[in-house]
Write an enzyme that holds these catalytic residues in place. Structure first.
Site, PDB file in Angstrom:
ATOM      1  N   TRP A  65       0.726  -1.310  -0.079  1.00 39.07           N
ATOM      2  CA  TRP A  65      -0.187   0.009  -0.143  1.00 39.07           C
ATOM      3  C   TRP A  65       0.806   1.260   0.011  1.00 39.07           C
ATOM      4  O   TRP A  65       0.429   2.339  -0.195  1.00 39.07           O
ATOM      5  CB  TRP A  65      -0.998   0.038   1.107  1.00 39.07           C
ATOM      6  CG  TRP A  65       0.064  -0.180   2.594  1.00 39.07           C
ATOM      7  CD1 TRP A  65      -0.231  -1.464   3.377  1.00 39.07           C
ATOM      8  CD2 TRP A  65       0.745   0.693   3.283  1.00 39.07           C
ATOM      9  NE1 TRP A  65       0.552  -1.307   4.402  1.00 39.07           N
ATOM     10  CE2 TRP A  65       1.228  -0.194   4.551  1.00 39.07           C
ATOM     11  CE3 TRP A  65       1.036   2.028   3.102  1.00 39.07           C
ATOM     12  CZ2 TRP A  65       1.816   0.427   5.440  1.00 39.07           C
ATOM     13  CZ3 TRP A  65       1.734   2.562   4.106  1.00 39.07           C
ATOM     14  CH2 TRP A  65       2.430   1.809   5.180  1.00 39.07           C
ATOM     15  N   PRO A  88      -3.366  -6.146  -5.934  1.00 38.57           N
ATOM     16  CA  PRO A  88      -2.849  -5.111  -5.104  1.00 38.57           C
ATOM     17  C   PRO A  88      -3.221  -4.963  -3.517  1.00 38.57           C
ATOM     18  O   PRO A  88      -4.258  -5.698  -3.251  1.00 38.57           O
ATOM     19  CB  PRO A  88      -3.635  -3.886  -5.681  1.00 38.57           C
ATOM     20  CG  PRO A  88      -4.214  -4.435  -7.049  1.00 38.57           C
ATOM     21  CD  PRO A  88      -4.445  -6.053  -6.690  1.00 38.57           C
ATOM     22  N   SER A 138      -5.031  -4.189  -0.318  1.00 33.78           N
ATOM     23  CA  SER A 138      -6.537  -3.750  -0.215  1.00 33.78           C
ATOM     24  C   SER A 138      -6.786  -2.265   0.436  1.00 33.78           C
ATOM     25  O   SER A 138      -7.888  -1.698   0.197  1.00 33.78           O
ATOM     26  CB  SER A 138      -7.236  -4.576   1.066  1.00 33.78           C
ATOM     27  OG  SER A 138      -7.039  -6.063   0.655  1.00 33.78           O
ATOM     28  N   GLY A 191       6.741  -6.378   1.065  1.00 32.53           N
ATOM     29  CA  GLY A 191       6.089  -6.501   2.284  1.00 32.53           C
ATOM     30  C   GLY A 191       7.032  -6.700   3.502  1.00 32.53           C
ATOM     31  O   GLY A 191       8.060  -6.480   3.307  1.00 32.53           O
ATOM     32  N   GLU A 237      11.095  -7.986  -1.500  1.00 33.66           N
ATOM     33  CA  GLU A 237      11.586  -6.879  -0.779  1.00 33.66           C
ATOM     34  C   GLU A 237      10.982  -6.533   0.535  1.00 33.66           C
ATOM     35  O   GLU A 237       9.700  -6.448   0.380  1.00 33.66           O
ATOM     36  CB  GLU A 237      11.337  -5.574  -1.741  1.00 33.66           C
ATOM     37  CG  GLU A 237      12.216  -4.506  -1.174  1.00 33.66           C
ATOM     38  CD  GLU A 237      11.838  -2.863  -1.626  1.00 33.66           C
ATOM     39  OE1 GLU A 237      11.028  -2.296  -0.773  1.00 33.66           O
ATOM     40  OE2 GLU A 237      12.503  -2.632  -2.691  1.00 33.66           O
ATOM     41  N   GLU A 272      11.926  -2.451  13.060  1.00 33.04           N
ATOM     42  CA  GLU A 272      11.464  -1.336  12.001  1.00 33.04           C
ATOM     43  C   GLU A 272      10.114  -0.517  12.460  1.00 33.04           C
ATOM     44  O   GLU A 272       9.167  -1.404  13.111  1.00 33.04           O
ATOM     45  CB  GLU A 272      11.016  -2.093  10.755  1.00 33.04           C
ATOM     46  CG  GLU A 272      10.662  -1.147   9.554  1.00 33.04           C
ATOM     47  CD  GLU A 272      10.412  -1.707   8.331  1.00 33.04           C
ATOM     48  OE1 GLU A 272      10.703  -1.343   7.066  1.00 33.04           O
ATOM     49  OE2 GLU A 272       9.854  -3.013   8.320  1.00 33.04           O
TER      50      GLU A 272
END
Length: 520
Positions: A161, A186, A188, A236, A258, A390
């Site tokens: 996203w 894609p 959501s 993701g 990635e 992260e």
């Protein structure tokens, strides 16, 4: 200060229906998408079933068989038409990117530029990359070998996203350029932007059936894609990427992933502090820090630490925020309540473990329901969650160091290795860059020097992923290398009138002569 009530959806109901009609579905189930700008509903999006995924693959395989026979030169012309269409239609694309991701318009334009650059790069280089290429034969003059690149078939693309246009289209664009078809899920949160990009592909001349779109939960639709694809391209989280890799391994298909990053920046002795601080603002807070290559930790030489800290704080304090569809804001909003909860948790935990907030550190609901200020921390200890995990938000932590070796060790610590940034005298900075365990390293720049250079590969080391997008590698990952050899005048094993013992002696002499002649 901008009132979120000023934000109106630029997408009519008719336009939403036109875009969502590109999704393959046979069931009545739908889901809502909401805009992080306001929290209001954007669209009702149809959901695909497992049977829809199967039908998408059947259609894609039929289209791919014809598409694979289309010349690279013809594909290049479509890619170059797409380049122009993306630039010509950027106003709607910019609106959609902002509406679905919440980022500022300037950061949304990064996606327009990146997709156009990608289309132009492969539009100019495709035929050269995919070959065919001549290779040295076992017998000079008698053996000819060509290497050709065969498309893998149907590529499964599962896109995120945070960059809803370029991460949705650029990977699949390389796949179809190489002769494949695509089945695409894609995210959501941001389907409309991806669908608008796919609509432009069709207008550029790509066959409609070549790029199939499905919609739904990753655990259902994503799993069904992995079960059927010939190769998977996933962007993701590291945790999800590991599961994807495991599923691909069971089927013995390849994948490019990635994944996450805890990206470091080093400010070397002799660096221009003001320029480094300005670069840090862009590197840490583009797209509100929701960027895989975003900087989350900065190491500054002790002699320059105070000057850099003060310059960075001053620049962050002068940033403008907003959620309007214009060019005024330096930074937009987070994309969801989950992202807001993560950064609040990380900041609160760091403070509890002894860290200090230098600037930011609070939500701003009057700007947007999930807006959080760009935040700079110092004194973050290893006990804090944000020390090594992260955040994926507008949070960066400052640390001092005494020697360059120490800074390199700090930067290389942890499990990730996606991106890094080094600021200082160019020659020294390049030497330090080569010592860092990261797939991309930017000198006197945060991430854009590598991200925007499509001829250079981009991807992660260690738990930041595997495989590369961009450059020749970004295209060749979607192909199988095939060697085609032709022999003339005599067999490789020697002529039938010479015995094997005599031939082995003759061959030995020939190998020695070829080595002396410098032949491959």
């Amino acid at each position: 200060m901008l009132d979120v009530s000023q934000v109106a959806s630029p997408v009519s109901d008719d336009r939403v229906r036109q875009l969502t009609a590109l999704i393959r579905t046979s069931i009545d189930e739908t889901r809502r998408t909401v805009s992080p700008l306001t929290g209001d509903e954007i669209a009702t999006v149809p959901v695909s079933s497992v049977d829809d995924v199967a039908a998408a693959f059947e259609a894609a395989r039929r289209a791919q068989r014809t598409w694979a026979r289309t010349s690279p030169q013809a594909r290049q012309q479509m890619l170059l038409r797409l380049h122009d269409l993306v630039l010509d239609r950027q106003e709607e694309l910019l609106d959609l990117i902002q509406l679905e991701s919440g980022k500022s318009r300037a950061h949304a334009f990064d996606e327009i530029a990146h997709l156009a650059l990608t289309a132009r790069y492969y539009g100019r280089r495709l035929a050269k990359i995919v070959g065919p290429h001549r290779r040295s034969g076992v017998y000079p003059g008698l053996t000819t070998v060509r290497q050709v690149q065969q498309p893998k078939g149907v590529i499964g693309v599962i896109s995120p996203w945070n960059y809803p246009l370029t991460m949705a289209i650029s990977d699949g664009l390389a796949a179809v350029a190489a002769g494949n078809a695509v089945v695409h899920k894609p995210d959501s949160q941001s389907p409309l932007t991806a669908l608008a990009g796919i609509e432009l592909l069709r207008e550029a001349g790509f066959p409609p059936e070549l790029w199939q779109v499905v919609s739904g939960q990753g655990s259902v639709v994503g799993h069904a894609i992995i079960e059927r694809a010939d190769y998977i391209c996933f962007t993701g989280s590291t945790a999800t990427g590991k599961r994807v890799a495991g599923q691909c391994a069971e089927r013995l298909i390849g994948c490019s992933l990635e994944l996450g990053g805890k990206n470091p920046m080093i400010v070397l002795p002799g660096a221009n502090v003001e320029k480094a601080a300005a670069g840090a603002v862009t590197a840490a807070f583009s797209s509100a820090g929701q960027l895989c290559v975003s900087i989350e930790r900065i190491y500054v030489h002790r002699r320059q630490y105070a000057a850099f800290r003060d310059a960075l704080v001053r620049r962050v304090q002068s940033m403008s925020f907003g959620t309007a569809l214009d060019w005024e804001a330096d930074m937009g909003t987070l994309v969801s309540p989950a992202q807001l909860a993560t950064i609040e948790k990380h900041v609160d935990d760091a403070i509890a473990q002894g860290a200090t907030v230098l600037v930011g550190g609070r939500a701003r609901p009057e700007l947007g329901p999930w807006f959080y200020e760009p935040t700079v921390l110092e004194g973050v200890t290893p006990a804090a969650e944000c020390f090594a995990e992260e955040t994926f938000g507008p949070l960066v932590s400052l640390y001092s160091y005494d020697t360059v070796d120490e800074a390199v060790a700090f930067a290389n610590s942890g499990v990730y290795g996606l991106n890094a940034s080094v600021w200082g005298p160019a020659r020294t900075a390049k030497q330090v860059a080569a010592r860092l365990k990261a797939g991309t390293v930017n000198v006197n720049e945060g991430f854009a020097a590598t991200f925007g250079s499509i001829d250079a590969p981009m991807g992660g080391m260690r738990e930041s992923g595997t495989g590369r997008r961009q450059g020749a590698e970004g295209l060749l990952r979607f192909t199988e290398s095939q060697a085609i050899g032709a022999q003339r005048l005599m067999p490789v094993g020697g002529p039938p009138f010479i015995g094997s013992g005599a031939f082995s002696k003759l061959m030995t002499l020939g190998l020695r002569l070829l080595k002396k002649a410098g032949k491959a």
